[in-house]
Design a protein around this motif. Structure first.
Motif, PDB file in Angstrom:
ATOM      1  N   VAL A 113       0.838  -1.202   0.000  1.00  0.00           N
ATOM      2  CA  VAL A 113       0.000   0.000   0.000  1.00  0.00           C
ATOM      3  C   VAL A 113       0.873   1.253   0.000  1.00  0.00           C
ATOM      4  CG1 VAL A 113      -1.636   1.349   1.380  1.00  0.00           C
ATOM      5  CG2 VAL A 113      -2.010  -1.099   1.047  1.00  0.00           C
ATOM      6  N   CYS A 142       2.082   1.992  -3.389  1.00  0.00           N
ATOM      7  CA  CYS A 142       1.099   1.810  -4.465  1.00  0.00           C
ATOM      8  C   CYS A 142       0.953   3.050  -5.357  1.00  0.00           C
ATOM      9  CB  CYS A 142      -0.260   1.458  -3.864  1.00  0.00           C
ATOM     10  SG  CYS A 142      -1.507   1.162  -5.135  1.00  0.00           S
ATOM     11  N   GLN A 143       0.894   2.783  -6.653  1.00  0.00           N
ATOM     12  CA  GLN A 143       0.605   3.834  -7.638  1.00  0.00           C
ATOM     13  C   GLN A 143      -0.446   3.322  -8.618  1.00  0.00           C
ATOM     14  OE1 GLN A 143       4.258   5.264  -9.430  1.00  0.00           O
ATOM     15  NE2 GLN A 143       5.109   5.864  -7.468  1.00  0.00           N
ATOM     16  N   CYS A 165      -3.592   3.932  -8.840  1.00  0.00           N
ATOM     17  CA  CYS A 165      -4.546   4.910  -9.367  1.00  0.00           C
ATOM     18  C   CYS A 165      -3.963   6.310  -9.208  1.00  0.00           C
ATOM     19  CB  CYS A 165      -5.918   4.795  -8.691  1.00  0.00           C
ATOM     20  SG  CYS A 165      -6.031   5.584  -7.083  1.00  0.00           S
ATOM     21  N   LEU A 223     -10.612   3.460   0.306  1.00  0.00           N
ATOM     22  CA  LEU A 223      -9.432   4.001  -0.368  1.00  0.00           C
ATOM     23  C   LEU A 223      -8.340   4.283   0.653  1.00  0.00           C
ATOM     24  CD1 LEU A 223     -10.717   6.662  -2.942  1.00  0.00           C
ATOM     25  CD2 LEU A 223     -10.224   4.243  -3.296  1.00  0.00           C
ATOM     26  N   CYS A 248      -5.796   6.385  -0.136  1.00  0.00           N
ATOM     27  CA  CYS A 248      -5.257   7.710  -0.431  1.00  0.00           C
ATOM     28  C   CYS A 248      -6.402   8.716  -0.518  1.00  0.00           C
ATOM     29  CB  CYS A 248      -4.498   7.710  -1.761  1.00  0.00           C
ATOM     30  SG  CYS A 248      -3.140   6.524  -1.823  1.00  0.00           S
ATOM     31  N   SER A 278      -9.379  -0.238  -7.943  1.00  0.00           N
ATOM     32  CA  SER A 278      -7.922  -0.391  -7.878  1.00  0.00           C
ATOM     33  C   SER A 278      -7.465  -0.718  -6.464  1.00  0.00           C
ATOM     34  CB  SER A 278      -7.233   0.904  -8.329  1.00  0.00           C
ATOM     35  OG  SER A 278      -7.536   1.191  -9.666  1.00  0.00           O
ATOM     36  N   CYS A 279      -8.167  -0.188  -5.480  1.00  0.00           N
ATOM     37  CA  CYS A 279      -7.760  -0.322  -4.079  1.00  0.00           C
ATOM     38  C   CYS A 279      -8.399  -1.535  -3.397  1.00  0.00           C
ATOM     39  CB  CYS A 279      -8.144   0.948  -3.331  1.00  0.00           C
ATOM     40  SG  CYS A 279      -6.921   1.495  -2.136  1.00  0.00           S
ATOM     41  N   TYR A 290      -6.508  -4.543  -1.494  1.00  0.00           N
ATOM     42  CA  TYR A 290      -5.888  -4.258  -0.191  1.00  0.00           C
ATOM     43  C   TYR A 290      -6.912  -4.420   0.931  1.00  0.00           C
ATOM     44  CZ  TYR A 290      -2.403  -1.983  -3.191  1.00  0.00           C
ATOM     45  OH  TYR A 290      -1.470  -1.721  -4.151  1.00  0.00           O
TER      46      TYR A 290
HETATM   47  S1  SF4 Z   1      -6.036   4.855  -3.489  1.00  0.00           S
HETATM   48 FE1  SF4 Z   1      -5.407   2.703  -3.305  1.00  0.00          FE
HETATM   49  S2  SF4 Z   1      -5.090   2.013  -5.434  1.00  0.00           S
HETATM   50 FE2  SF4 Z   1      -5.061   4.284  -5.453  1.00  0.00          FE
HETATM   51  S3  SF4 Z   1      -2.868   4.804  -5.224  1.00  0.00           S
HETATM   52 FE3  SF4 Z   1      -3.797   4.812  -3.168  1.00  0.00          FE
HETATM   53  S4  SF4 Z   1      -3.381   2.748  -2.374  1.00  0.00           S
HETATM   54 FE4  SF4 Z   1      -3.086   2.658  -4.595  1.00  0.00          FE
END
Ligand code: SF4
Length: 248
Positions: free
Chosen positions: A64, A67-68, A70, A136, A138, A153-154, A157
């Motif tokens: 996490v 993570c990139q 999104c 989410l 982020c 996308s998340c 996790y």
């Molecule tokens: S919101 Fe989730 S999927 Fe998007 S960059 Fe952050 S950790 Fe990664």
């Protein structure tokens, strides 16, 4: 029934405890009612992502943090992984970090977080007893709603977090989290008061209002209290059922 400690927390919540004089049919099951709660499962469980299905806490946290997947990675101060007892019996899942969470790296801080903590205490626990996470990890810029693509996308996790915690009961906090976790557009008012399921193991899930909404709409706090009473009753029944299954 509400004991003295819970009454104090309800006061902190701004909820007046109402005790009916007449034994009318309650609109909500009492916490100590003997009648089992009808279990209404509305959603097909979503399978855990194979990408994180075997990950432990350290591996998941590192994934996490890096993570990139999104666009939200570009505007975050830091990821907001989750906090609490990694083997909690209760798990609370909100929508996404806000400005304060983005700064501190912890979900549900600030005024809304304080109210969630008061709600947890009203259930007879401390914040450290439960596990708290968001859909989410982020912060969406300007506190906008998460996009479906970001939540997708998340998702892996969160699913692995739930699998690692393996809670007795999941509480979806707020409309956005509830609708995302249940893959529905049903209004939150119709999602409350029912047992849904989430994830690979079909963990029981119920829905309540987001504390930020309750701060804006204090008249709804009574409904949130009803949700907590319902949650407490359901949790007790689920634990009894699990104990019986263990003895069988
Ligand atoms: S919101 Fe989730 S999927 Fe998007 S960059 Fe952050 S950790 Fe990664």
């Amino acid at each position: 029934m509400v004991d003295a400690r819970q009454a104090a927390y309800l006061q902190a919540l701004g909820v007046d405890v109402y005790v009916p004089r007449d034994p009318v049919e309650p609109a909500w099951p009492a916490a100590n009612a003997a009648t089992p709660v009808a279990r209404t499962v509305e959603v097909t469980p979503v399978a855990a992502s194979p990408a994180y299905g075997d990950a432990g806490w350290d591996e998941l946290r590192a994934a996490v943090a890096a993570c990139q997947r999104c666009e939200l990675h570009a505007s975050r101060t830091q990821t907001v992984f989750g906090v609490g007892n990694p083997r909690a019996r209760w798990m609370f899942i909100g929508e996404a970090p806000g400005a304060e969470e983005d700064r501190q790296g912890e979900p549900f801080v600030g005024r809304a977080g304080q109210l969630l903590t008061a709600m947890i205490r009203a259930l007879g626990m401390q914040r450290e007893d439960v596990y708290i996470a968001n859909v989410l990890k982020c912060r969406p810029p300007g506190n906008r709603d998460p996009k479906p693509s970001e939540a997708a996308s998340c998702r892996a996790y969160l699913e692995q977090q739930v699998a690692l915690v393996d809670p007795t009961l999941v509480i979806a906090v707020g409309r956005i989290a509830a609708q995302d976790l249940l893959a529905t557009e049903t209004p939150i008012a119709k999602l409350r008061g029912k047992v849904h399921s989430f994830g690979a193991k079909a963990w029981p899930l119920i829905v309540t209002y987001h504390p930020a909404y309750l701060l804006r709409s204090p008249g709804e706090k009574r409904k949130a209290w009803q949700d907590l009473v319902y949650a407490r009753q359901l949790f007790a029944r689920l634990e009894r059922e699990a104990a019986s299954a263990g003895r069988a």
